[in-house]
Scaffold this motif. Sequence first.
Motif, PDB file in Angstrom:
ATOM      1  N   LEU A  12       0.832  -1.200   0.000  1.00 27.49           N
ATOM      2  CA  LEU A  12       0.000   0.000   0.000  1.00 27.49           C
ATOM      3  C   LEU A  12       0.871   1.257   0.000  1.00 27.49           C
ATOM      4  N   LEU A  13       1.897   1.270   0.828  1.00 24.23           N
ATOM      5  CA  LEU A  13       2.763   2.444   0.901  1.00 24.23           C
ATOM      6  C   LEU A  13       3.538   2.653  -0.391  1.00 24.23           C
ATOM      7  N   ILE A  14       4.108   1.605  -0.936  1.00 21.10           N
ATOM      8  CA  ILE A  14       4.866   1.740  -2.184  1.00 21.10           C
ATOM      9  C   ILE A  14       3.955   2.168  -3.329  1.00 21.10           C
ATOM     10  N   GLY A  15       2.748   1.589  -3.383  1.00 22.70           N
ATOM     11  CA  GLY A  15       1.792   1.994  -4.418  1.00 22.70           C
ATOM     12  C   GLY A  15       1.394   3.450  -4.293  1.00 22.70           C
ATOM     13  N   SER A  16       1.201   3.901  -3.062  1.00 20.20           N
ATOM     14  CA  SER A  16       0.835   5.306  -2.847  1.00 20.20           C
ATOM     15  C   SER A  16       1.963   6.241  -3.256  1.00 20.20           C
ATOM     16  N   LEU A  17       3.186   5.873  -2.922  1.00 19.96           N
ATOM     17  CA  LEU A  17       4.324   6.704  -3.323  1.00 19.96           C
ATOM     18  C   LEU A  17       4.463   6.762  -4.837  1.00 19.96           C
ATOM     19  N   ILE A  41      -2.699  16.947   9.452  1.00 15.68           N
ATOM     20  CA  ILE A  41      -3.262  15.732  10.039  1.00 15.68           C
ATOM     21  C   ILE A  41      -2.273  14.570   9.889  1.00 15.68           C
ATOM     22  N   GLY A  42      -1.603  14.504   8.746  1.00 14.03           N
ATOM     23  CA  GLY A  42      -0.600  13.461   8.545  1.00 14.03           C
ATOM     24  C   GLY A  42       0.540  13.557   9.549  1.00 14.03           C
ATOM     25  N   LEU A  43       1.027  14.767   9.790  1.00 14.73           N
ATOM     26  CA  LEU A  43       2.090  14.944  10.780  1.00 14.73           C
ATOM     27  C   LEU A  43       1.603  14.612  12.178  1.00 14.73           C
ATOM     28  N   ALA A  44       0.362  14.976  12.492  1.00 17.61           N
ATOM     29  CA  ALA A  44      -0.204  14.624  13.795  1.00 17.61           C
ATOM     30  C   ALA A  44      -0.320  13.107  13.941  1.00 17.61           C
ATOM     31  N   CYS A  45      -0.654  12.434  12.852  1.00 19.65           N
ATOM     32  CA  CYS A  45      -0.727  10.964  12.899  1.00 19.65           C
ATOM     33  C   CYS A  45       0.653  10.353  13.110  1.00 19.65           C
ATOM     34  N   TYR A  46       1.699  10.965  12.564  1.00 22.41           N
ATOM     35  CA  TYR A  46       3.050  10.485  12.821  1.00 22.41           C
ATOM     36  C   TYR A  46       3.392  10.608  14.311  1.00 22.41           C
ATOM     37  N   VAL A  47       2.997  11.720  14.929  1.00 21.93           N
ATOM     38  CA  VAL A  47       3.243  11.907  16.366  1.00 21.93           C
ATOM     39  C   VAL A  47       2.449  10.873  17.166  1.00 21.93           C
ATOM     40  N   ALA A  49       1.465   7.984  16.144  1.00 26.44           N
ATOM     41  CA  ALA A  49       2.091   6.679  15.913  1.00 26.44           C
ATOM     42  C   ALA A  49       3.328   6.504  16.786  1.00 26.44           C
ATOM     43  N   ALA A  50       4.136   7.545  16.894  1.00 28.21           N
ATOM     44  CA  ALA A  50       5.334   7.454  17.731  1.00 28.21           C
ATOM     45  C   ALA A  50       4.959   7.223  19.189  1.00 28.21           C
ATOM     46  N   ILE A  51       3.949   7.925  19.658  1.00 28.36           N
ATOM     47  CA  ILE A  51       3.508   7.748  21.043  1.00 28.36           C
ATOM     48  C   ILE A  51       2.944   6.346  21.254  1.00 28.36           C
ATOM     49  N   GLY A  61      -0.237   2.014  16.516  1.00 30.30           N
ATOM     50  CA  GLY A  61       0.897   2.691  15.915  1.00 30.30           C
ATOM     51  C   GLY A  61       1.002   2.436  14.430  1.00 30.30           C
ATOM     52  N   VAL A  62       0.794   1.193  14.026  1.00 26.61           N
ATOM     53  CA  VAL A  62       0.879   0.851  12.607  1.00 26.61           C
ATOM     54  C   VAL A  62      -0.259   1.503  11.830  1.00 26.61           C
ATOM     55  N   LEU A  63      -1.456   1.494  12.393  1.00 34.91           N
ATOM     56  CA  LEU A  63      -2.588   2.141  11.705  1.00 34.91           C
ATOM     57  C   LEU A  63      -2.360   3.647  11.572  1.00 34.91           C
ATOM     58  N   ALA A  64      -1.831   4.277  12.612  1.00 33.28           N
ATOM     59  CA  ALA A  64      -1.552   5.716  12.540  1.00 33.28           C
ATOM     60  C   ALA A  64      -0.466   5.997  11.500  1.00 33.28           C
ATOM     61  N   LEU A  65       0.553   5.128  11.411  1.00 36.05           N
ATOM     62  CA  LEU A  65       1.589   5.306  10.392  1.00 36.05           C
ATOM     63  C   LEU A  65       1.013   5.159   8.987  1.00 36.05           C
ATOM     64  N   ALA A  66       0.127   4.191   8.801  1.00 39.40           N
ATOM     65  CA  ALA A  66      -0.477   3.988   7.484  1.00 39.40           C
ATOM     66  C   ALA A  66      -1.323   5.194   7.080  1.00 39.40           C
ATOM     67  N   VAL A  67      -2.136   5.692   8.008  1.00 37.24           N
ATOM     68  CA  VAL A  67      -2.978   6.857   7.711  1.00 37.24           C
ATOM     69  C   VAL A  67      -2.109   8.082   7.410  1.00 37.24           C
TER      70      VAL A  67
END
Length: 130
Positions: A12-17, A41-47, A49-51, A61-67
């Motif tokens: 999914l990530l490679i296809g999106s890129l 929102i994407g940057l907030a999801c990265y934060v 995910a890290a938390i 964490g994985v779902l937040a990274l994917a979003v």
Amino acid sequence: MATAVKLSLATLLIGSLLLAYLAPPPSRQVDLRVRGGMLAIGLACYVIAAIALTAGSMLAGVLALAVASELICAAGWLGRGDSPGTDEDDSGGGGGGGGRGPKPPPLDWDWDSFEQAFRRYARDRDRQPI
């Protein structure tokens, strides 16, 4: 986490890129506020995910990274709608602008009449003192 889930998320990530950077740009411009909101929102999801990952919650964490990754890719693709268009005649001639400049003179240009007109101009023009 199961290997099949990891592979599907990686796909999914490679296809999106690939779509974000290689697909044709959108046909119309998208407002900067919309794209900025997606990035925020994407940057907030990265934060988030890290938390979540540091707290030990793997699934959240994985779902937040994917979003986050999908939002960043979508905002990047939508941002390509602002790119200037290519030349309309597909000549590949380079240069600036969008190909809407004046047409070049025909190849059978009358250089003798051009030189006569230029000499008349050089002789008759008003000269400005320096």
